[in-house]
Design an enzyme around this catalytic site. Structure first.
Site, PDB file in Angstrom:
ATOM      1  N   HIS A 128       0.820  -1.228   0.000  1.00  0.00           N
ATOM      2  CA  HIS A 128       0.000   0.000   0.000  1.00  0.00           C
ATOM      3  C   HIS A 128       0.852   1.276   0.000  1.00  0.00           C
ATOM      4  CE1 HIS A 128      -3.629  -2.257   0.477  1.00  0.00           C
ATOM      5  NE2 HIS A 128      -3.337  -2.705   1.679  1.00  0.00           N
ATOM      6  N   ASP A 165      -2.564 -10.610  -2.273  1.00  0.00           N
ATOM      7  CA  ASP A 165      -3.161 -10.117  -1.029  1.00  0.00           C
ATOM      8  C   ASP A 165      -4.615  -9.740  -1.339  1.00  0.00           C
ATOM      9  OD1 ASP A 165      -2.100  -8.707   1.796  1.00  0.00           O
ATOM     10  OD2 ASP A 165      -3.850  -7.721   0.919  1.00  0.00           O
ATOM     11  N   HIS A 167      -6.271  -7.263  -0.424  1.00  0.00           N
ATOM     12  CA  HIS A 167      -6.416  -5.821  -0.666  1.00  0.00           C
ATOM     13  C   HIS A 167      -5.660  -5.442  -1.948  1.00  0.00           C
ATOM     14  CE1 HIS A 167      -6.761  -6.341   3.781  1.00  0.00           C
ATOM     15  NE2 HIS A 167      -7.786  -5.521   3.603  1.00  0.00           N
ATOM     16  N   ASP A 252      -4.631 -12.864   3.555  1.00  0.00           N
ATOM     17  CA  ASP A 252      -5.864 -12.360   4.152  1.00  0.00           C
ATOM     18  C   ASP A 252      -7.101 -12.614   3.284  1.00  0.00           C
ATOM     19  OD1 ASP A 252      -4.708 -10.572   2.394  1.00  0.00           O
ATOM     20  OD2 ASP A 252      -4.656  -8.885   3.786  1.00  0.00           O
TER      21      ASP A 252
END
Ligand SMILES: [Zn+2]
Length: 340
Positions: A128, A165, A167, A252
């Protein structure tokens, strides 16, 4: 040659956002759980190595000097909040340079022919972190720095980055959005933090077509994830002819992860890994895997083991289920740029 190279650094345990935000999910316990699981049963043939922290010049391949200095100064002053999710303490700069340095150390070893696969058990995670901004628990983009290093200093012409991931890897996408020497592909839940990564965003300028965003709805399970990987992402990656594969490996998307709503099982990560492994083996290129998210400690440790055993060569990829409407739509979009 080792079956795989496992990189870590003790400084990665010193970064602890829960000191400032008590319920924060990114705690040192995440790495300790992985280490405990692997200590009980080490990966056959894998060799453990300590990472060399990243230099400012290496971080500067992706991040602005202003950003690197701001993180260093905030940590030196004792730490604080960067945003509602992102906190640093005095030791966090050391942890973040160790994490980015692990990805660089691994990439040097892989492109030097020392192994076909490597893994970095590091935190803070990176995907991120944008070139000029820390966010989403991430300070420096570990995978992006390693990819940039591979191209600028280690002789790689093209790097394929797969971000699995749950996200969207907005930081990595931003770092390379207008470059054609890095193919970035992300499968991620949408809607979910950080809200970026629509199917329509394929990169920009000279990088148009070199960003592949594959959002999936909450509840998506292995059938959709594997179908997107095998039918959309990997054919494009093969056509791209990379010299190196880097994986932003968050865990995740597991059904038991507390931060998202996808429904992968522990074995799903082995299936993802086998497909990436087989693609890389066919092209005779190495795979570097870097830890991103994963917040259920027990599940995280099991998933890491499952993925690394698969990357190390165990098992064959199971045949896919029939394709889904989402895969068909994604293939039509990505197929504008790549023969699928
Ligand atoms: Zn994540």
């Amino acid at each position: 040659m080792s079956a795989g190279l496992y990189f870590s650094h003790p400084a990665c345990l010193e970064h602890d956002p829960s000191m400032l935000s008590p319920a924060h999910p990114d705690t040192p316990e995440r790495l300790l759980a992985i280490e405990r699981a692997l200590a009980a049963r080490w990966l056959p043939g894998w060799e453990r190595r300590e990472a060399v922290p990243a230099t400012e010049a290496e971080l500067g391949l992706v991040h602005s000097a202003r950003h690197v200095r701001a993180i260093a100064e905030l940590c030196a002053a004792g730490g604080g909040a960067i945003d509602a999710d992102t906190f640093v303490g005095e030791a966090s700069f050391r942890a973040a340079t160790a994490a980015a340095g692990a990805a660089c150390t691994m990439t040097r070893a892989l492109l030097g022919g020392e192994a076909a696969v490597g893994f970095c058990a590091v935190r803070p995670s990176g995907h991120h972190a944008e070139p000029d901004r820390a966010m989403g628990f991430c300070l420096f983009d570990n995978v992006a720095v390693a990819a940039a290093l591979a191209i600028s200093e280690l002789g790689a012409e093209r790097v394929f980055i797969l971000d699995w991931d749950v996200h969207h890897g907005n930081g990595t996408a931003e770092a390379f959005r207008s470059r054609s020497d890095v193919l970035f592909a992300s499968i991620h839940q949408w809607p979910l933090y950080p809200g970026t990564g629509p199917l329509e965003d394929a990169g920009s300028g000279a990088g148009e077509g070199f960003t592949i965003n594959l959002p999936v709805p909450p509840g998506s399970d292995e059938r959709l994830w594997l179908s997107l990987l095998e039918r959309v992402v990997l054919p494009a990656a093969v056509s791209f002819r990379p010299d190196l594969v880097l994986v932003s490996a968050g865990f995740d998307a597991h059904a038991e992860d507390p931060l998202a709503g996808c429904r992968l099982s522990t074995g799903s990560f082995g299936e993802l890994a086998r497909r990436v492994r087989d693609m890389a083996a066919a092209a005779a290129i190495p795979v570097g895997v870097v830890l991103e998210g994963g917040y259920n400690h027990r599940v995280l440790a099991e998933c890491v083991r499952c993925a690394l055993v698969a990357f190390g060569g165990a098992g064959e990829a199971r045949p896919l289920a029939p394709e889904t409407p989402i895969t068909v739509r994604a293939a039509a979009r990505v197929g504008r740029y790549w023969p699928l």
